[in-house]
Structure formats: C-alpha cells, structure tokens
Write a protein that holds these residues in place. Structure first.
Motif, PDB file in Angstrom:
ATOM      1  N   TRP A  96       0.849  -1.200   0.000  1.00 45.21           N
ATOM      2  CA  TRP A  96       0.000   0.000   0.000  1.00 45.21           C
ATOM      3  C   TRP A  96       0.878   1.240   0.000  1.00 45.21           C
ATOM      4  O   TRP A  96       1.743   1.393   0.863  1.00 45.21           O
ATOM      5  CB  TRP A  96      -0.918  -0.009   1.212  1.00 45.21           C
ATOM      6  CG  TRP A  96      -1.960  -1.068   1.139  1.00 45.21           C
ATOM      7  CD1 TRP A  96      -1.927  -2.308   1.706  1.00 45.21           C
ATOM      8  CD2 TRP A  96      -3.208  -0.979   0.447  1.00 45.21           C
ATOM      9  NE1 TRP A  96      -3.068  -3.002   1.411  1.00 45.21           N
ATOM     10  CE2 TRP A  96      -3.881  -2.203   0.638  1.00 45.21           C
ATOM     11  CE3 TRP A  96      -3.826   0.007  -0.313  1.00 45.21           C
ATOM     12  CZ2 TRP A  96      -5.136  -2.457   0.099  1.00 45.21           C
ATOM     13  CZ3 TRP A  96      -5.078  -0.244  -0.844  1.00 45.21           C
ATOM     14  CH2 TRP A  96      -5.716  -1.461  -0.639  1.00 45.21           C
ATOM     15  N   PHE A  97       0.623   2.129  -0.962  1.00 46.81           N
ATOM     16  CA  PHE A  97       1.446   3.325  -1.136  1.00 46.81           C
ATOM     17  C   PHE A  97       0.585   4.536  -1.481  1.00 46.81           C
ATOM     18  O   PHE A  97      -0.566   4.404  -1.900  1.00 46.81           O
ATOM     19  CB  PHE A  97       2.442   3.126  -2.288  1.00 46.81           C
ATOM     20  CG  PHE A  97       3.475   2.082  -2.020  1.00 46.81           C
ATOM     21  CD1 PHE A  97       4.620   2.386  -1.309  1.00 46.81           C
ATOM     22  CD2 PHE A  97       3.304   0.785  -2.478  1.00 46.81           C
ATOM     23  CE1 PHE A  97       5.566   1.413  -1.057  1.00 46.81           C
ATOM     24  CE2 PHE A  97       4.246  -0.189  -2.235  1.00 46.81           C
ATOM     25  CZ  PHE A  97       5.387   0.128  -1.516  1.00 46.81           C
ATOM     26  N   ALA A  98       1.223   5.703  -1.384  1.00 48.25           N
ATOM     27  CA  ALA A  98       0.653   6.929  -1.925  1.00 48.25           C
ATOM     28  C   ALA A  98       0.764   6.848  -3.447  1.00 48.25           C
ATOM     29  O   ALA A  98       1.389   5.934  -3.994  1.00 48.25           O
ATOM     30  CB  ALA A  98       1.430   8.143  -1.395  1.00 48.25           C
ATOM     31  N   PHE A  99       0.188   7.799  -4.149  1.00 43.22           N
ATOM     32  CA  PHE A  99       0.217   7.823  -5.605  1.00 43.22           C
ATOM     33  C   PHE A  99       1.480   8.525  -6.074  1.00 43.22           C
ATOM     34  O   PHE A  99       1.922   9.490  -5.457  1.00 43.22           O
ATOM     35  CB  PHE A  99      -1.023   8.548  -6.141  1.00 43.22           C
ATOM     36  CG  PHE A  99      -2.292   7.952  -5.609  1.00 43.22           C
ATOM     37  CD1 PHE A  99      -2.779   6.768  -6.136  1.00 43.22           C
ATOM     38  CD2 PHE A  99      -2.974   8.542  -4.550  1.00 43.22           C
ATOM     39  CE1 PHE A  99      -3.940   6.186  -5.633  1.00 43.22           C
ATOM     40  CE2 PHE A  99      -4.127   7.976  -4.042  1.00 43.22           C
ATOM     41  CZ  PHE A  99      -4.609   6.792  -4.581  1.00 43.22           C
ATOM     42  N   GLY A 100       2.050   8.057  -7.170  1.00 43.38           N
ATOM     43  CA  GLY A 100       3.235   8.730  -7.679  1.00 43.38           C
ATOM     44  C   GLY A 100       3.919   7.957  -8.771  1.00 43.38           C
ATOM     45  O   GLY A 100       3.576   6.807  -9.059  1.00 43.38           O
ATOM     46  N   GLY A 101       4.906   8.607  -9.373  1.00 39.93           N
ATOM     47  CA  GLY A 101       5.639   7.927 -10.423  1.00 39.93           C
ATOM     48  C   GLY A 101       6.577   8.837 -11.180  1.00 39.93           C
ATOM     49  O   GLY A 101       6.971   9.898 -10.706  1.00 39.93           O
ATOM     50  N   HIS A 102       6.896   8.381 -12.368  1.00 36.66           N
ATOM     51  CA  HIS A 102       7.910   9.017 -13.203  1.00 36.66           C
ATOM     52  C   HIS A 102       7.412  10.281 -13.892  1.00 36.66           C
ATOM     53  O   HIS A 102       6.227  10.421 -14.177  1.00 36.66           O
ATOM     54  CB  HIS A 102       8.374   8.036 -14.281  1.00 36.66           C
ATOM     55  CG  HIS A 102       9.130   6.884 -13.749  1.00 36.66           C
ATOM     56  ND1 HIS A 102       8.570   5.638 -13.578  1.00 36.66           N
ATOM     57  CD2 HIS A 102      10.403   6.790 -13.325  1.00 36.66           C
ATOM     58  CE1 HIS A 102       9.470   4.817 -13.089  1.00 36.66           C
ATOM     59  NE2 HIS A 102      10.601   5.492 -12.916  1.00 36.66           N
ATOM     60  N   CYS A 103       8.368  11.123 -14.193  1.00 39.85           N
ATOM     61  CA  CYS A 103       8.114  12.289 -15.030  1.00 39.85           C
ATOM     62  C   CYS A 103       7.926  11.788 -16.458  1.00 39.85           C
ATOM     63  O   CYS A 103       8.558  10.825 -16.878  1.00 39.85           O
ATOM     64  CB  CYS A 103       9.297  13.250 -14.968  1.00 39.85           C
ATOM     65  SG  CYS A 103       9.690  13.787 -13.289  1.00 39.85           S
ATOM     66  N   GLU A 104       7.060  12.448 -17.193  1.00 40.23           N
ATOM     67  CA  GLU A 104       6.750  12.051 -18.566  1.00 40.23           C
ATOM     68  C   GLU A 104       6.997  13.228 -19.507  1.00 40.23           C
ATOM     69  O   GLU A 104       6.947  14.389 -19.085  1.00 40.23           O
ATOM     70  CB  GLU A 104       5.276  11.634 -18.675  1.00 40.23           C
ATOM     71  CG  GLU A 104       4.860  10.486 -17.784  1.00 40.23           C
ATOM     72  CD  GLU A 104       5.468   9.147 -18.177  1.00 40.23           C
ATOM     73  OE1 GLU A 104       5.999   9.029 -19.300  1.00 40.23           O
ATOM     74  OE2 GLU A 104       5.414   8.210 -17.359  1.00 40.23           O
ATOM     75  N   PRO A 105       7.270  12.915 -20.784  1.00 42.00           N
ATOM     76  CA  PRO A 105       7.391  14.010 -21.758  1.00 42.00           C
ATOM     77  C   PRO A 105       6.113  14.856 -21.711  1.00 42.00           C
ATOM     78  O   PRO A 105       5.011  14.332 -21.609  1.00 42.00           O
ATOM     79  CB  PRO A 105       7.522  13.280 -23.102  1.00 42.00           C
ATOM     80  CG  PRO A 105       8.040  11.919 -22.746  1.00 42.00           C
ATOM     81  CD  PRO A 105       7.443  11.605 -21.393  1.00 42.00           C
ATOM     82  N   GLY A 106       6.278  16.130 -21.743  1.00 43.75           N
ATOM     83  CA  GLY A 106       5.125  17.025 -21.664  1.00 43.75           C
ATOM     84  C   GLY A 106       4.900  17.589 -20.277  1.00 43.75           C
ATOM     85  O   GLY A 106       4.220  18.602 -20.126  1.00 43.75           O
ATOM     86  N   ASP A 107       5.435  16.932 -19.232  1.00 39.74           N
ATOM     87  CA  ASP A 107       5.340  17.502 -17.883  1.00 39.74           C
ATOM     88  C   ASP A 107       6.198  18.759 -17.830  1.00 39.74           C
ATOM     89  O   ASP A 107       7.317  18.782 -18.350  1.00 39.74           O
ATOM     90  CB  ASP A 107       5.840  16.507 -16.826  1.00 39.74           C
ATOM     91  CG  ASP A 107       4.886  15.338 -16.601  1.00 39.74           C
ATOM     92  OD1 ASP A 107       3.666  15.515 -16.786  1.00 39.74           O
ATOM     93  OD2 ASP A 107       5.378  14.254 -16.230  1.00 39.74           O
ATOM     94  N   THR A 108       5.674  19.799 -17.194  1.00 42.27           N
ATOM     95  CA  THR A 108       6.416  21.065 -17.143  1.00 42.27           C
ATOM     96  C   THR A 108       6.807  21.487 -15.734  1.00 42.27           C
ATOM     97  O   THR A 108       7.672  22.325 -15.572  1.00 42.27           O
ATOM     98  CB  THR A 108       5.602  22.196 -17.802  1.00 42.27           C
ATOM     99  OG1 THR A 108       4.338  22.305 -17.130  1.00 42.27           O
ATOM    100  CG2 THR A 108       5.384  21.925 -19.284  1.00 42.27           C
ATOM    101  N   THR A 109       6.130  20.927 -14.724  1.00 41.36           N
ATOM    102  CA  THR A 109       6.468  21.264 -13.343  1.00 41.36           C
ATOM    103  C   THR A 109       6.488  19.999 -12.491  1.00 41.36           C
ATOM    104  O   THR A 109       5.781  19.023 -12.784  1.00 41.36           O
ATOM    105  CB  THR A 109       5.466  22.251 -12.707  1.00 41.36           C
ATOM    106  OG1 THR A 109       4.193  21.613 -12.569  1.00 41.36           O
ATOM    107  CG2 THR A 109       5.350  23.538 -13.520  1.00 41.36           C
ATOM    108  N   LEU A 110       7.279  20.034 -11.444  1.00 40.39           N
ATOM    109  CA  LEU A 110       7.363  18.913 -10.516  1.00 40.39           C
ATOM    110  C   LEU A 110       6.014  18.686  -9.833  1.00 40.39           C
ATOM    111  O   LEU A 110       5.546  17.550  -9.722  1.00 40.39           O
ATOM    112  CB  LEU A 110       8.456  19.195  -9.485  1.00 40.39           C
ATOM    113  CG  LEU A 110       8.859  18.069  -8.567  1.00 40.39           C
ATOM    114  CD1 LEU A 110       9.342  16.852  -9.343  1.00 40.39           C
ATOM    115  CD2 LEU A 110       9.946  18.549  -7.618  1.00 40.39           C
TER     116      LEU A 110
END
Length: 181
Positions: free
Chosen positions: A73-87
C-alpha cells in the motif's frame, strides 16, 4: 522554464521541515546539477519522481493504492513524462491517473522527500527513486478507481492503516500534521 529547472528551483527554494529532508534536498539538488536528464527514468541509477498523499479534508482518512508491482500500500506517484512542465504537475498528474479522482485540492509546496530503491524499475539494476511528495485533499465520497498500476485503491482511517512501510506511516503522519496545524 523546463521541468528540470522547475524541479531544481522548487527544491532549492524549499525549507525542509526536518534535518533528514534537508539532507535529501541537498542530495536531490546535487543530482539535478550533475545530471541534465536527472528527471527522466532513463537516468540510471537515480532519477527524480513525484507523488501525492491524499487525505480527507478532516485528515481522518488516507487514500492508498495497492501497487501491482511493489505489492504494498502506497501513496500515488511515479515518473516524469514528456510534456510535464512542473514537478508539482507530475505529482498531480500521477494522483489523477492512479486514483481516478478529479476533485483534488492540491498543495504545490513539497511535503517531504524520500529516496528508495526500486528493483522493478530497470531489470538488472537497482534504481533509486528520488521522490518529492506533495499533499492533496479530496472528499471521501469522491469517485476513485483502480488503475492499471494498482490492485486496489481504498480509503483507510489514519488510525487503522493496513500493513504499510514505516516510511508510509511517517508520510501519512506528516500530512496529517500539516493539515491540522
């Protein structure tokens, strides 16, 4: 501004709440300074990731996902993807994708940082996710769903959590403390 420069600016300008977070912030900033591709999953063995812990506005329940690959069981999250502009945008996108929630009240200030080994990220290599985690709230009656990456998505009372890693307990506790201060 690029995603890389946004992440560096967010981290360098963030006042960590603990000495542990200060050490990790310095490590993450040094990583970004040394790695122009440090936001991408192709940057091995370390790369930045972003996530979101979702609580009810009353801070009495947390929405967690039972991660298919990690088996916990975890919080939501993952990798940066092309098109992402902010953390923060990465963290919010991941929260929407993995929870199915559309009504999130998202706090763009980082909540905490974590570094953890991920064996399944690049087979044959121990990858370290340099994880920047944010906080969001959502009404408990919001319609959530299971994504391809999860076995289950469920609200848990903060005083009745499933078997979770100590880091998840700390993250949930930090999120509750931020909401109730």
């Amino acid at each position: 501004m690029t995603l890389h420069s946004d992440a560096r600016a967010v981290l360098a300008g963030w006042t960590p709440p603990t000495p542990r977070d200060a050490e990790l912030r310095d490590r993450f900033v040094a990583h970004l300074d040394a790695q122009p591709a440090g936001m991408t999953r192709e940057c091995l063995p370390d790369h930045l990731t972003a996530g979101t812990i979702v609580l009810t506005p009353e801070a009495d329940a947390v929405l967690l996902n039972h991660h298919r690959k990690a088996g916990g069981w975890f919080a939501f999250g993952g990798h940066c993807e092309p098109g992402d502009t902010t953390l923060a945008g990465v963290a919010l996108r991941e929260a929407h994708e993995e929870s199915g929630l559309t009504d999130l009240d998202f706090d763009p200030e980082p909540l905490d940082l974590d570094e953890h080994a991920v064996e399944f990220c690049a087979p044959g290599t121990t990858v370290h996710h340099l994880d920047v985690r944010f906080l969001a709230t959502a009404p408990r009656d919001g319609e959530h769903r299971v994504s391809e990456e999860s076995l289950d998505v469920r609200w848990w009372p903060v005083d009745g959590l499933p078997d979770v890693y100590d880091d998840m307990r700390r993250l949930i506790s930090d999120a509750v403390a931020r909401l109730t201060r």
